[in-house]
Write a protein that holds these residues in place. Structure first.
Motif, PDB file in Angstrom:
ATOM      1  N   LEU A  63      30.113 -79.831 -51.399  1.00  0.00           N
ATOM      2  CA  LEU A  63      30.648 -81.110 -50.939  1.00  0.00           C
ATOM      3  C   LEU A  63      32.125 -80.981 -50.604  1.00  0.00           C
ATOM      4  CD1 LEU A  63      28.987 -83.369 -53.646  1.00  0.00           C
ATOM      5  CD2 LEU A  63      28.287 -83.129 -51.260  1.00  0.00           C
ATOM      6  N   SER A  64      32.814 -80.179 -51.417  1.00  0.00           N
ATOM      7  CA  SER A  64      34.236 -79.899 -51.223  1.00  0.00           C
ATOM      8  C   SER A  64      34.491 -78.538 -51.873  1.00  0.00           C
ATOM      9  CB  SER A  64      35.092 -80.987 -51.881  1.00  0.00           C
ATOM     10  OG  SER A  64      34.999 -80.914 -53.288  1.00  0.00           O
ATOM     11  N   LYS A  65      35.747 -78.153 -51.930  1.00  0.00           N
ATOM     12  CA  LYS A  65      36.078 -76.866 -52.541  1.00  0.00           C
ATOM     13  C   LYS A  65      35.780 -76.859 -54.036  1.00  0.00           C
ATOM     14  CE  LYS A  65      39.648 -73.384 -52.240  1.00  0.00           C
ATOM     15  NZ  LYS A  65      40.965 -73.038 -51.741  1.00  0.00           N
ATOM     16  N   LYS A  66      35.751 -78.031 -54.673  1.00  0.00           N
ATOM     17  CA  LYS A  66      35.562 -78.116 -56.116  1.00  0.00           C
ATOM     18  C   LYS A  66      34.216 -78.666 -56.556  1.00  0.00           C
ATOM     19  CE  LYS A  66      40.347 -78.335 -57.480  1.00  0.00           C
ATOM     20  NZ  LYS A  66      40.469 -77.141 -58.264  1.00  0.00           N
ATOM     21  N   TYR A  67      33.470 -79.328 -55.687  1.00  0.00           N
ATOM     22  CA  TYR A  67      32.236 -79.995 -56.095  1.00  0.00           C
ATOM     23  C   TYR A  67      31.056 -79.564 -55.232  1.00  0.00           C
ATOM     24  CZ  TYR A  67      35.677 -82.974 -58.328  1.00  0.00           C
ATOM     25  OH  TYR A  67      36.737 -83.428 -59.070  1.00  0.00           O
ATOM     26  N   SER A  68      29.934 -79.326 -55.890  1.00  0.00           N
ATOM     27  CA  SER A  68      28.718 -78.918 -55.195  1.00  0.00           C
ATOM     28  C   SER A  68      27.504 -79.572 -55.843  1.00  0.00           C
ATOM     29  CB  SER A  68      28.535 -77.397 -55.272  1.00  0.00           C
ATOM     30  OG  SER A  68      29.633 -76.714 -54.744  1.00  0.00           O
ATOM     31  N   ILE A  69      26.437 -79.705 -55.061  1.00  0.00           N
ATOM     32  CA  ILE A  69      25.148 -80.097 -55.613  1.00  0.00           C
ATOM     33  C   ILE A  69      24.230 -78.882 -55.502  1.00  0.00           C
ATOM     34  CG2 ILE A  69      25.337 -82.574 -55.252  1.00  0.00           C
ATOM     35  CD1 ILE A  69      23.760 -82.289 -52.693  1.00  0.00           C
ATOM     36  N   THR A  70      23.294 -78.762 -56.440  1.00  0.00           N
ATOM     37  CA  THR A  70      22.458 -77.572 -56.502  1.00  0.00           C
ATOM     38  C   THR A  70      20.986 -77.936 -56.647  1.00  0.00           C
ATOM     39  OG1 THR A  70      22.626 -77.402 -58.912  1.00  0.00           O
ATOM     40  CG2 THR A  70      24.295 -76.242 -57.625  1.00  0.00           C
ATOM     41  N   PHE A  71      20.130 -77.013 -56.215  1.00  0.00           N
ATOM     42  CA  PHE A  71      18.699 -77.072 -56.481  1.00  0.00           C
ATOM     43  C   PHE A  71      18.273 -75.665 -56.871  1.00  0.00           C
ATOM     44  CE2 PHE A  71      14.255 -76.554 -55.289  1.00  0.00           C
ATOM     45  CZ  PHE A  71      13.694 -77.528 -56.096  1.00  0.00           C
ATOM     46  N   LYS A  93      14.957 -77.704 -60.745  1.00  0.00           N
ATOM     47  CA  LYS A  93      16.093 -78.456 -61.284  1.00  0.00           C
ATOM     48  C   LYS A  93      17.069 -78.829 -60.175  1.00  0.00           C
ATOM     49  CE  LYS A  93      17.219 -74.992 -63.940  1.00  0.00           C
ATOM     50  NZ  LYS A  93      17.905 -74.152 -64.931  1.00  0.00           N
ATOM     51  N   ALA A  94      17.654 -80.005 -60.286  1.00  0.00           N
ATOM     52  CA  ALA A  94      18.738 -80.445 -59.418  1.00  0.00           C
ATOM     53  C   ALA A  94      19.975 -80.608 -60.289  1.00  0.00           C
ATOM     54  CB  ALA A  94      18.389 -81.758 -58.744  1.00  0.00           C
ATOM     55  N   LEU A 107      31.742 -75.851 -64.455  1.00  0.00           N
ATOM     56  CA  LEU A 107      30.819 -76.532 -65.360  1.00  0.00           C
ATOM     57  C   LEU A 107      29.720 -77.117 -64.495  1.00  0.00           C
ATOM     58  CD1 LEU A 107      33.379 -78.461 -67.575  1.00  0.00           C
ATOM     59  CD2 LEU A 107      32.228 -76.314 -68.110  1.00  0.00           C
ATOM     60  N   MET A 108      28.487 -77.059 -64.987  1.00  0.00           N
ATOM     61  CA  MET A 108      27.367 -77.570 -64.210  1.00  0.00           C
ATOM     62  C   MET A 108      26.372 -78.236 -65.146  1.00  0.00           C
ATOM     63  SD  MET A 108      24.873 -75.579 -61.494  1.00  0.00           S
ATOM     64  CE  MET A 108      24.256 -74.413 -62.679  1.00  0.00           C
ATOM     65  N   GLY A 109      25.761 -79.288 -64.664  1.00  0.00           N
ATOM     66  CA  GLY A 109      24.677 -79.940 -65.379  1.00  0.00           C
ATOM     67  C   GLY A 109      23.467 -80.014 -64.469  1.00  0.00           C
ATOM     68  N   GLU A 110      22.308 -79.665 -65.008  1.00  0.00           N
ATOM     69  CA  GLU A 110      21.073 -79.727 -64.231  1.00  0.00           C
ATOM     70  C   GLU A 110      20.018 -80.499 -65.016  1.00  0.00           C
ATOM     71  OE1 GLU A 110      20.489 -75.829 -61.597  1.00  0.00           O
ATOM     72  OE2 GLU A 110      20.641 -75.376 -63.734  1.00  0.00           O
ATOM     73  N   VAL A 111      19.131 -81.136 -64.280  1.00  0.00           N
ATOM     74  CA  VAL A 111      17.995 -81.831 -64.868  1.00  0.00           C
ATOM     75  C   VAL A 111      16.795 -81.568 -63.969  1.00  0.00           C
ATOM     76  CG1 VAL A 111      18.487 -84.018 -63.700  1.00  0.00           C
ATOM     77  CG2 VAL A 111      17.186 -84.014 -65.813  1.00  0.00           C
ATOM     78  N   GLY A 112      15.627 -81.444 -64.566  1.00  0.00           N
ATOM     79  CA  GLY A 112      14.448 -81.178 -63.755  1.00  0.00           C
ATOM     80  C   GLY A 112      13.198 -81.074 -64.594  1.00  0.00           C
ATOM     81  N   ALA A 113      12.228 -80.325 -64.067  1.00  0.00           N
ATOM     82  CA  ALA A 113      10.936 -80.161 -64.726  1.00  0.00           C
ATOM     83  C   ALA A 113      10.577 -78.683 -64.802  1.00  0.00           C
ATOM     84  CB  ALA A 113       9.861 -80.914 -63.953  1.00  0.00           C
ATOM     85  N   ALA A 114       9.825 -78.329 -65.848  1.00  0.00           N
ATOM     86  CA  ALA A 114       9.278 -76.980 -66.007  1.00  0.00           C
ATOM     87  C   ALA A 114       7.764 -77.108 -65.964  1.00  0.00           C
ATOM     88  CB  ALA A 114       9.726 -76.368 -67.330  1.00  0.00           C
ATOM     89  N   PHE A 115       7.160 -76.457 -64.984  1.00  0.00           N
ATOM     90  CA  PHE A 115       5.715 -76.517 -64.802  1.00  0.00           C
ATOM     91  C   PHE A 115       5.090 -75.272 -65.416  1.00  0.00           C
ATOM     92  CE2 PHE A 115       7.823 -78.721 -61.338  1.00  0.00           C
ATOM     93  CZ  PHE A 115       7.214 -79.967 -61.387  1.00  0.00           C
TER      94      PHE A 115
END
Length: 176
Positions: A63-71, A93-94, A107-115
């Motif tokens: 999103l910027s030099k300091k912030y990103s979204i992940t999958f 996970k996203a 630092l990163m936080g992720e939430v998602g599902a484990a199948f």
């Protein structure tokens, strides 16, 4: 309840303002996608699991030099002594990644599902995963804790749920 809603809206407004300000200050920053291919190994914090190994792919949008979204997705396996006891799963996970020191420590936080996909075990579990890591333009090394709400653990003589894992990930990343 109204106070909780007001607090959540206030936090969201502040986060939006910070992100917007950061993007305006970095008008020349080239937003885009990155792909990271990684391997990880970890120690489960609960019985009967001995260790965990996995491989993953992480798509990241800056999103910027300091912030990103992940999958992130891949395949991981909890190994257990004995025959046909392993628990293999596919995580999906996203997350949100924020660089906090010299655009390398994050630092990163992720939430998602484990199948779950092995040994006839068919539960799907919620995954919560806070992470601290170090990244350069090509290498990403991170340490994370993952909590699986619905995977079975042994609690003395009984079976319960709520598995914890501490894992180290090493990845190679590049711009798409």
């Amino acid at each position: 309840m109204k106070n909780l809603i007001k607090s959540i809206l206030t936090v969201m407004a502040v986060a939006f303002t910070i992100t917007t300000s950061a993007q305006e200050a970095e008008k020349n920053y080239d937003q885009g996608f990155r792909l990271g291919i990684g391997i990880s190994g970890g120690l489960p914090l609960d019985d009967p699991y001995d260790f965990n190994l996995g491989a993953d792919a992480r798509l990241q949008y800056d999103l910027s030099k300091k912030y990103s979204i992940t999958f992130t997705t891949g395949f991981s396996n909890f190994f257990v002594s004995g025959d046909d006891n392993d628990l293999g799963y596919i995580p999906a996970k996203a997350g949100f990644k924020a660089f906090v020191l010299k655009d390398q420590l994050y630092l990163m936080g992720e939430v998602g599902a484990a199948f779950a996909v092995t040994n006839g075990y068919d539960k799907t579990s919620l995954i919560l995963s806070p992470t601290i890591g170090y990244a350069t333009s090509a290498i990403d090394i991170s340490l994370r804790y993952e909590h699986f709400n619905d995977f079975p653990v042994l609690d003395g003589a009984s079976v319960d749920t709520g598995l914890g894992l501490i894992s180290l990930r090493i990845a190679y990343g590049f711009k798409l």
